[in-house]
Motif scaffolding. Structure first.
Motif, PDB file in Angstrom:
ATOM      1  N   TRP A 110      56.526  43.937  36.347  1.00  0.00           N
ATOM      2  CA  TRP A 110      56.222  42.917  35.350  1.00  0.00           C
ATOM      3  C   TRP A 110      56.150  43.567  33.976  1.00  0.00           C
ATOM      4  N   ASN A 111      56.334  42.780  32.950  1.00  0.00           N
ATOM      5  CA  ASN A 111      56.238  43.272  31.578  1.00  0.00           C
ATOM      6  C   ASN A 111      54.785  43.168  31.105  1.00  0.00           C
ATOM      7  N   ALA A 131      50.109  46.607  45.659  1.00  0.00           N
ATOM      8  CA  ALA A 131      50.451  45.387  44.929  1.00  0.00           C
ATOM      9  C   ALA A 131      50.220  45.574  43.436  1.00  0.00           C
ATOM     10  N   ALA A 132      49.143  46.247  43.085  1.00  0.00           N
ATOM     11  CA  ALA A 132      48.868  46.505  41.669  1.00  0.00           C
ATOM     12  C   ALA A 132      49.962  47.369  41.060  1.00  0.00           C
ATOM     13  N   LYS A 133      50.390  48.366  41.794  1.00  0.00           N
ATOM     14  CA  LYS A 133      51.447  49.253  41.312  1.00  0.00           C
ATOM     15  C   LYS A 133      52.771  48.501  41.182  1.00  0.00           C
ATOM     16  N   GLU A 134      53.044  47.617  42.136  1.00  0.00           N
ATOM     17  CA  GLU A 134      54.270  46.812  42.070  1.00  0.00           C
ATOM     18  C   GLU A 134      54.272  45.929  40.824  1.00  0.00           C
ATOM     19  N   TYR A 165      51.427  34.478  33.389  1.00  0.00           N
ATOM     20  CA  TYR A 165      50.230  34.499  32.546  1.00  0.00           C
ATOM     21  C   TYR A 165      49.932  35.889  32.011  1.00  0.00           C
ATOM     22  N   LEU A 166      50.040  36.892  32.842  1.00  0.00           N
ATOM     23  CA  LEU A 166      49.759  38.246  32.373  1.00  0.00           C
ATOM     24  C   LEU A 166      50.760  38.671  31.304  1.00  0.00           C
ATOM     25  N   GLU A 167      52.020  38.298  31.471  1.00  0.00           N
ATOM     26  CA  GLU A 167      53.029  38.628  30.460  1.00  0.00           C
ATOM     27  C   GLU A 167      52.802  37.841  29.166  1.00  0.00           C
ATOM     28  N   GLY A 171      48.040  38.277  43.114  1.00  0.00           N
ATOM     29  CA  GLY A 171      48.801  39.338  43.755  1.00  0.00           C
ATOM     30  C   GLY A 171      50.190  39.469  43.164  1.00  0.00           C
ATOM     31  N   ALA A 172      50.901  40.494  43.613  1.00  0.00           N
ATOM     32  CA  ALA A 172      52.221  40.793  43.057  1.00  0.00           C
ATOM     33  C   ALA A 172      53.266  39.756  43.430  1.00  0.00           C
TER      34      ALA A 172
END
Length: 201
Positions: free
Chosen positions: A73-74, A65-68, A41-43, A32-33
């Protein structure tokens, strides 16, 4: 990346379509956000995306949350960020034995209180981190489900290292190109990153 995260109503059809339209499809499930380990990890993973790869980040926390995450996040290297409170994609990945050990459970009380999460944040459960990578028209090349235990902060820490991950995927893509069948590598066999020390936990 689309401005509005999409909802996957038919996961099997969706995976089949994207898998046939792109050389590689990489599905990354994040908690989640609110999760600093997910952000790290995603960055880290995004910039390593190989050419021809369609990369998707997905959470069961929902569209907001996905939009946030998409905005704060980068993670511009991700082609799509999806939030789906029905957890339809996760349920399909478990039922179709793509990610059979994917953990889906209500969030722990400590997580709910620390991050001010309500009962409506995860009506179908918090889906812990996981990955599935398909190549060569939908062949599963890599699968990984986070273990959920105290040592990794209940699913937060220890994710497959991107360099090691893509090396294994490339090896399997080459075999598929040559007409050979392959068994997917499980991410637990790879070098790990996004450890507690990386996040300062």
């Amino acid at each position: 990346m689309p401005d509005t995260p999409l909802y996957v109503s038919d996961p099997e059809k969706w995976i089949h379509q994207i898998g046939h339209d792109h050389d590689v499809l990489c599905l990354v499930i994040f908690r989640g956000a609110w999760c600093s380990f997910d952000k790290h990890y995603l960055e880290l993973l995004g910039p390593t995306k190989p050419e021809g790869c369609y990369m998707v980040a997905w959470t069961s926390q929902g569209e907001d949350a996905a939009k946030e995450a998409q905005e704060q996040w980068n993670i511009k290297d991700f082609d799509l960020v999806i939030g789906d409170k029905t957890a339809a994609l996760a349920k399909y990945l478990v039922d179709d034995v793509i990610l059979p050990k994917l953990d889906v459970n209500p969030p722990r009380m400590a997580v709910k209180s620390t991050y001010n999460l309500g009962d409506d944040d995860y009506p179908e459960g918090l889906v812990q981190p996981g990955m599935a990578i398909f190549a060569h028209k939908g062949n599963l090349c890599m699968q990984w489900e986070a273990e959920v235990n105290e040592a990794n902060l209940y699913g937060a820490a220890n994710r497959p290292d991107p360099k090691a991950l893509w090396a294994e995927v490339a090896h399997r893509r080459t075999a598929l190109d040559q007409g050979s069948s392959v068994m997917p590598i499980h991410g637990s066999r790879l070098k790990m990153c996004t450890k507690c020390d990386d996040i300062g936990k």
